[in-house]
Each structure stands twice: as C-alpha cells, then as structure tokens.
Design a protein around this motif. Sequence first.
Motif, PDB file in Angstrom:
ATOM      1  N   PRO A 171       0.841  -1.208   0.000  1.00 21.65           N
ATOM      2  CA  PRO A 171       0.000   0.000   0.000  1.00 21.65           C
ATOM      3  C   PRO A 171       0.869   1.249   0.000  1.00 21.65           C
ATOM      4  N   ILE A 172       0.651   2.109  -0.977  1.00 23.04           N
ATOM      5  CA  ILE A 172       1.479   3.317  -1.053  1.00 23.04           C
ATOM      6  C   ILE A 172       0.664   4.585  -0.837  1.00 23.04           C
ATOM      7  N   LYS A 173      -0.648   4.536  -1.057  1.00 25.37           N
ATOM      8  CA  LYS A 173      -1.476   5.707  -0.745  1.00 25.37           C
ATOM      9  C   LYS A 173      -2.922   5.270  -0.582  1.00 25.37           C
ATOM     10  N   GLU A 174      -3.550   5.793   0.479  1.00 29.43           N
ATOM     11  CA  GLU A 174      -4.940   5.473   0.761  1.00 29.43           C
ATOM     12  C   GLU A 174      -5.833   6.655   0.430  1.00 29.43           C
ATOM     13  N   ASP A 175      -7.076   6.330   0.130  1.00 33.68           N
ATOM     14  CA  ASP A 175      -8.097   7.339  -0.133  1.00 33.68           C
ATOM     15  C   ASP A 175      -7.629   8.320  -1.215  1.00 33.68           C
ATOM     16  N   ILE A 176      -7.263   7.769  -2.377  1.00 28.19           N
ATOM     17  CA  ILE A 176      -6.756   8.619  -3.452  1.00 28.19           C
ATOM     18  C   ILE A 176      -7.898   9.404  -4.082  1.00 28.19           C
ATOM     19  N   SER A 177      -7.549  10.555  -4.653  1.00 32.44           N
ATOM     20  CA  SER A 177      -8.542  11.450  -5.235  1.00 32.44           C
ATOM     21  C   SER A 177      -8.912  10.987  -6.642  1.00 32.44           C
ATOM     22  N   PRO A 178     -10.026  11.508  -7.208  1.00 29.03           N
ATOM     23  CA  PRO A 178     -10.379  11.161  -8.596  1.00 29.03           C
ATOM     24  C   PRO A 178      -9.276  11.508  -9.595  1.00 29.03           C
ATOM     25  N   ASP A 179      -8.565  12.624  -9.360  1.00 27.55           N
ATOM     26  CA  ASP A 179      -7.466  12.980 -10.265  1.00 27.55           C
ATOM     27  C   ASP A 179      -6.355  11.942 -10.220  1.00 27.55           C
ATOM     28  N   GLU A 180      -6.071  11.427  -9.039  1.00 26.14           N
ATOM     29  CA  GLU A 180      -5.032  10.401  -8.918  1.00 26.14           C
ATOM     30  C   GLU A 180      -5.494   9.078  -9.515  1.00 26.14           C
ATOM     31  N   GLN A 181      -6.786   8.762  -9.415  1.00 28.13           N
ATOM     32  CA  GLN A 181      -7.299   7.575 -10.085  1.00 28.13           C
ATOM     33  C   GLN A 181      -7.163   7.718 -11.600  1.00 28.13           C
ATOM     34  N   ALA A 182      -7.428   8.930 -12.118  1.00 26.10           N
ATOM     35  CA  ALA A 182      -7.286   9.165 -13.555  1.00 26.10           C
ATOM     36  C   ALA A 182      -5.830   9.025 -13.996  1.00 26.10           C
ATOM     37  N   PHE A 183      -4.892   9.464 -13.151  1.00 24.57           N
ATOM     38  CA  PHE A 183      -3.467   9.313 -13.480  1.00 24.57           C
ATOM     39  C   PHE A 183      -3.094   7.833 -13.615  1.00 24.57           C
ATOM     40  N   ILE A 184      -3.572   7.004 -12.713  1.00 23.51           N
ATOM     41  CA  ILE A 184      -3.256   5.569 -12.766  1.00 23.51           C
ATOM     42  C   ILE A 184      -3.833   4.946 -14.022  1.00 23.51           C
ATOM     43  N   ALA A 185      -5.079   5.310 -14.362  1.00 22.47           N
ATOM     44  CA  ALA A 185      -5.699   4.753 -15.565  1.00 22.47           C
ATOM     45  C   ALA A 185      -4.972   5.199 -16.830  1.00 22.47           C
ATOM     46  N   ALA A 186      -4.520   6.469 -16.858  1.00 22.33           N
ATOM     47  CA  ALA A 186      -3.850   6.985 -18.058  1.00 22.33           C
ATOM     48  C   ALA A 186      -2.463   6.390 -18.249  1.00 22.33           C
ATOM     49  N   HIS A 187      -1.828   5.924 -17.190  1.00 19.24           N
ATOM     50  CA  HIS A 187      -0.470   5.372 -17.272  1.00 19.24           C
ATOM     51  C   HIS A 187      -0.467   3.870 -17.024  1.00 19.24           C
ATOM     52  N   GLN A 188      -1.540   3.198 -17.389  1.00 18.25           N
ATOM     53  CA  GLN A 188      -1.633   1.757 -17.149  1.00 18.25           C
ATOM     54  C   GLN A 188      -0.569   0.979 -17.910  1.00 18.25           C
ATOM     55  N   ASN A 189      -0.253   1.415 -19.113  1.00 17.10           N
ATOM     56  CA  ASN A 189       0.766   0.712 -19.900  1.00 17.10           C
ATOM     57  C   ASN A 189       2.170   1.020 -19.400  1.00 17.10           C
ATOM     58  N   GLU A 190       2.398   2.256 -18.983  1.00 20.79           N
ATOM     59  CA  GLU A 190       3.726   2.632 -18.510  1.00 20.79           C
ATOM     60  C   GLU A 190       3.996   2.130 -17.096  1.00 20.79           C
ATOM     61  N   LEU A 191       2.960   2.108 -16.279  1.00 21.90           N
ATOM     62  CA  LEU A 191       3.119   1.740 -14.871  1.00 21.90           C
ATOM     63  C   LEU A 191       2.180   0.589 -14.526  1.00 21.90           C
ATOM     64  N   PRO A 192       2.421  -0.606 -15.107  1.00 26.65           N
ATOM     65  CA  PRO A 192       1.516  -1.733 -14.813  1.00 26.65           C
ATOM     66  C   PRO A 192       1.607  -2.205 -13.370  1.00 26.65           C
ATOM     67  N   GLU A 193       2.609  -1.735 -12.627  1.00 23.23           N
ATOM     68  CA  GLU A 193       2.747  -2.174 -11.242  1.00 23.23           C
ATOM     69  C   GLU A 193       1.759  -1.485 -10.301  1.00 23.23           C
ATOM     70  N   LEU A 194       1.086  -0.415 -10.774  1.00 26.25           N
ATOM     71  CA  LEU A 194       0.113   0.275  -9.939  1.00 26.25           C
ATOM     72  C   LEU A 194      -1.242  -0.416 -10.020  1.00 26.25           C
ATOM     73  N   GLU A 195      -1.862  -0.611  -8.863  1.00 28.50           N
ATOM     74  CA  GLU A 195      -3.157  -1.286  -8.785  1.00 28.50           C
ATOM     75  C   GLU A 195      -4.019  -0.546  -7.773  1.00 28.50           C
ATOM     76  N   THR A 196      -5.305  -0.428  -8.060  1.00 29.69           N
ATOM     77  CA  THR A 196      -6.233   0.206  -7.132  1.00 29.69           C
ATOM     78  C   THR A 196      -7.175  -0.839  -6.552  1.00 29.69           C
ATOM     79  N   ILE A 197      -7.561  -0.623  -5.307  1.00 32.14           N
ATOM     80  CA  ILE A 197      -8.463  -1.541  -4.605  1.00 32.14           C
ATOM     81  C   ILE A 197      -9.530  -0.708  -3.899  1.00 32.14           C
ATOM     82  N   ASP A 198     -10.778  -1.143  -4.030  1.00 28.31           N
ATOM     83  CA  ASP A 198     -11.877  -0.489  -3.328  1.00 28.31           C
ATOM     84  C   ASP A 198     -11.884  -0.948  -1.869  1.00 28.31           C
ATOM     85  N   VAL A 199     -11.934   0.005  -0.965  1.00 26.10           N
ATOM     86  CA  VAL A 199     -11.947  -0.303   0.468  1.00 26.10           C
ATOM     87  C   VAL A 199     -13.043   0.524   1.138  1.00 26.10           C
TER      88      VAL A 199
END
Length: 695
Positions: A127-155
């Motif tokens: 776990p590297i960050k909790e309760d991420i913002s919508p902008d940070e979720q969009a960053f992860i989705a936009a860089h899915q190919n470059e950063l496949p190591e990032l994963e989001t989990i609903d909590v």
Amino acid sequence: MDRVDRDEKLPALKLTVVQYGILIMMFVLVAGLWRLQVLGGDNFRVLAEQNRIRKVPVLAARGKLFDREGRLLVDSYPSVSCFLLREQNRSIDADLPLIAKGLNLDLDQLRATLRHFRAAPGYQPIPIKEDISPDEQAFIAAHQNELPELETIDVERRLYPRDGFASHLIGYVGELSEDDLNNPKFAYYEPGDVVGKAGVEQTYDPLLRGEDGSMDVIVDSHGREVGTRGIQLSTPGHDLKLTIDNDIQKAAELALGDANGAVVAMDPRNGEILAMVSHPSFDPNAFAVKIGRADWNKLITDPNHPLMNKAIQDQLAPGSTFKVIMSVAGLEEGVAQNLKVNCAGGGDFYGHFFHCDHHHGLLSIHEAIPESCDTYFYTLAEKLGIDTIAKYATGLGIGSKTGIDLPNEMAGVMPSTKWKMKTFHEKWYAGEVISVGIGQGAVDVTPIQLLRALSGIASNGHLVRPHVVDPAQLPAEFKQAFLDSLSGAGDVRMPLNDDTWMTVTEGMAQATTPGPYHTAEGAHLEGIDFAGKTGTAQVVNHSAGVMKLSADIAQRPNSWFVGMVPRRNPDIVVAVLWEHGGWGSVSAPVAARIIEAFVDKQRRLDNNLQEAQAPSKVEVGAVWSQQPEPGVPAPARVTAASSVAASTVPKVQGGHFELALPSPATAPRRPAAAASQVAATNPQAATSQQAAVQR
C-alpha cells in the motif's frame, strides 16, 4: 600390427562400466522427466496459472457502531487505495519518480515505504497511498501501460463523529506497525492490515474487522489486466450496539466544555456506561486514512495528553471524595458513630498542624460528610490506621482495575504497610495516614474506579463491572474467551450495615442542598433526589494550591465530584474530574447538568414532564355592548339622518382587569346548564366570561 590392435581394444570390464554408466544416466534423466512432467505437473501447472492469474484482495467492510437506542455512531464510506505490485519482471525503481509525482507523494517517503516491505513476500501488494482522489485515479488509468505495477483496490474507510465526539471510548483504526507485527497477538496478520488501535475499535477488533475475500484477475505477460476469473466475497464485520446514550453523551461533552479532565456516567445496577468523555479529545478521522508524521508528533508531545483516555487512565489523588470511603470504614468499624470533633481550622497530629478549609466547630459524622470537614477525617484516619482504611478501600475496588472492556485501564494505588514495604522497601510511618484520610498522600484513583466505588456504596455494597458493549450480543465462541481475558474486579458484593448505608447516603444528599459549608449546594436540583460529594485534590502545598487560585493553573488543585440520582439504589452515577479546576465545588454543576439531562429524558419517555404552573391571576381585556338607558343621549356619531333610531343604538363598552384563576385541581366545573342560566340572567357577565375564556 597384431600387437597394436590388441593395445587399442578396451578391456571388457571398462566397456561394461561405461555401458552401465550411460544406462544409469538415461534412467536419471527419464526419472527427472517423470518427476517434472507427471509427479510435479499439478504443481507447475498452478505456478504457471499464477503467472497468468493475480489475486486481488477484497477487503471486508468493518462493522458499524450504534448507541444504545440504535442510532448510528460510526460508519464506513467507499474509498480507493493504491497498491504497488512487485511481480512485474521489471525493475520499478526507475518508475518511482513518476509515481511519486502523479500521486502527490514524497519520493523519499515512497522509497522508505518500499524498504519497509522489503522482507514481505513478492506477491504481496504494497500500500502506497490510501483514499486517493479522482485525479489520482485518472493518473493511474492513463499510465496503465507505462506503470503496470500500480493497482487500485476499493476499500471501506472509517467515518467517525466530528469534533472528537466520544473519541476515547470509540477509539480509532490504523495500519499495523513493525512493533505490532513482532507481537504474537498479530501473528496471523500481514503488513498493511488495518486494525483497531484504541477504545472499542481495539477491544472488539476481531469481531469488527470481518474476513477479507479475493478476486482472481487475468493478466498478460506484461502484467496488464485483461479480465477476471472469479471472486471470493468478503464477510463483513459484526455490528455492535454500545451502551452509551447519545443524548447523555452530548450533555456530558457540553457540560465539560473546554476543561481538561474526564466525565463518566454509569447505570450502577448493571454497569452500563451511559457516557464517557475525556478532554482534550482528538479527531479519529485523522487516523482513518493515515495520519501524517507532523500531526502524530503534535498529539504525542501535547502536555495535555489528548490520546489518553483520562476516564480510565488518569491516576490522581481523589481528594475529599475519598471521605465517603473513610465514612464507610469508620461506621463499619464502630468508630465514627460516636466520634465528635471540634474543628478550629485544623488540628495537631503527630507533631504537625494539618489545616482545614473552615472553622466548622463541633460536629459528628452527620455534619462532617456534607461539610467535608478535614479535621474530622484527620481524626478518623488516626483512629482507624492505614491497614483498616486499606481493607475497606480495596474491598470497594480502590487500587485495582474495574475490568471495563476498554484497553489500557490503569489500576490506581491504595497504600498500606505491605504496599509500602513492597514498593519502597520502607516501613509505614503513622503520620502518613493523616493525608490519606482526606484522599491525599499516596492514594491514586481513576475516575472510573472512583465512580464504581461510590456507586457501590450508594447501592448498599453492590459493585458491578463497567462495560460499554453488552456481552449478550457477543457470539458464544467469542464471549467467554473475551470475558476471561479481562482483568479487574468485576461484579463484587460488599454488604454494608443498614446504618452505614443510610448515614453515608444521607450525608451525600445533604451536601447538594443549601446549608452552611455544604460543599455542593451549587449543584442543587429542585425536585430531584441528587446526592454527591466534592473533592479538592492538592497538586502542590496547601496555600499555593487552594488559597491562590489566581496563580499558575498548573498549581491549582484538581476538582472532583461524584453524584447520583436517587441517593440510594441510584439509576445513574456521574463522576467528574476537572484537572486544575480549583475547588471541588466547580465540578458539581458539571455533573448536575448531566443528571438534569438524564432525568428530563426519563420524564419524556415516561410522559411525566413537569408542567409549568399556571399563574394565579391573568390580565383580561373585554369589549361588550349595552342598550342605552332611557334619557341618556346617543353617541355623537349617530345623527338624525341615520336610519337607526338613536334610542336603539347600543352602547359599546370596554374594560381591562385581572381575573383570579383557581388551580386546575380545585377549580369547580360549571355544568353547561348553569352556564346557560348565567347567560340568560346576566348577558353582560356571560359576555365577559366568554371573553375571559377566549383570552
């Protein structure tokens, strides 16, 4: 040539060895292939499948908390957390700057997090960050190919009441620390798990946290998600209903205000905690995500100790509230019944003069309790001795835990000759008992401990184990093991003589009524059988602590009050500690406000609210008409041109007067026929009566 041919031929033995060696090697190879492809086929098939299937945890929703009437106190809200996966067949060190920038993280802190999880299994997400913002979720989705190591989990993230409401009782949750992971208690937990850290959240964490599930996600050779295979649903945690009453808790929070200290209200018949306040408080919502280092350091370095639950952890001298226990000891031993002391502002004991706050004159136990005469209890302590006092005090729970179902309760201290020898390897000096007689010296109690002791006295020796969750709602497999794990006195019966019970409770009731030197008369509640005892506990010498209340606050005495309604076999008992509040009488009104809120609520529930008394007189205004008398001129506004004869124009009159009203219980009810008779015989009186009724 024949000789050369014979030299080149191999001996038969060597040839046999070579042949068998080749045969053995072939057998080993065949056996290895059999082991890999047949015996180990299932295992390697699973490993291959794991390269294609990634298990994503499905975190369980934490159980909710309600008050005794089912009103929601603690809930959870949907949130998204970001995790880092290390099973990507690539080095992620080069990606850390981009990850830190996109998720608004400090790069050094991110690297420190990775070092923290270095020893964890490679398949475990970090776990590297909790309760991420919508902008940070969009960053992860936009860089899915470059950063496949990032994963989001609903909590499900914890949502606590605002402004620290009941924060010490409820507690908070947080991520396991390294020290926690080294504790055998958390042997089955993993780094990153969120557990209860204080209050109810910690005590009942096994019930509240539920059981996590998992989801099988299909990934390609680059670790990118391409689909899902199946899901194992999580099991939500158990909801719990607390014993606290939201209305009484609010009243307690408001009554204590900004003062540092604690308030506890309990039903002494069953031990249910109705309210628990500790100030200063903290915001548990700050821990629900992840508290920053600066905020954490601010909390732990605050000299007022906002993280301490003072209701169960603050160990302080009880002051004059201890005189109630002294009275029990003196009466049970047959000493106080006939003891009369002349208070001239203090007394000489063992070569020292011990002060009293007033010159009370000659008094007995009946006056000594409500007037809180130090000189009387100095004398009583001298006659009883420390071990006799300790016998009754420990019997009432002083010096031991109450067994409340909250973590880290403190036991307090009740001195005795044995205690001093064990603790300091010194003998007890007779003169030390004088201070103990008024709740000073080595005596230390917690508010919950003092509350339980005095409620037990008011209940004729019946002491109960305080609790904030009703054990009846606990699962059977959890209940017994949990109760066995609680240390403390629990339910205890200490029978008292009827004379002792009556005398002590009567003295406490007198303390809250107006009278000379009655220490809690400011908390008097008209129409409510309110009994109590104040306590002024010195923190420095007598003159600086009491007489100079304008001095440094840190030198002011601690203010105590314990009160109950009614005086015997009470329905509620309230203990108030106001740190450095000054005289004990300043805490009495705090308890009175809580008692008043409790009584008013009970009256509402019983439909027994006291009605406001009607006034004995009421002002009445009335207007009526009357036919003109013969010979009396008509009003000026009526002219000869009017179509109405002047002699027939009615005369309008008005009046303003007071009407005496009988009480509802004694007011005679006039029958309808009688009212009609009045109207027929005296129209003016009937009209006035109607106007009064309308008024």
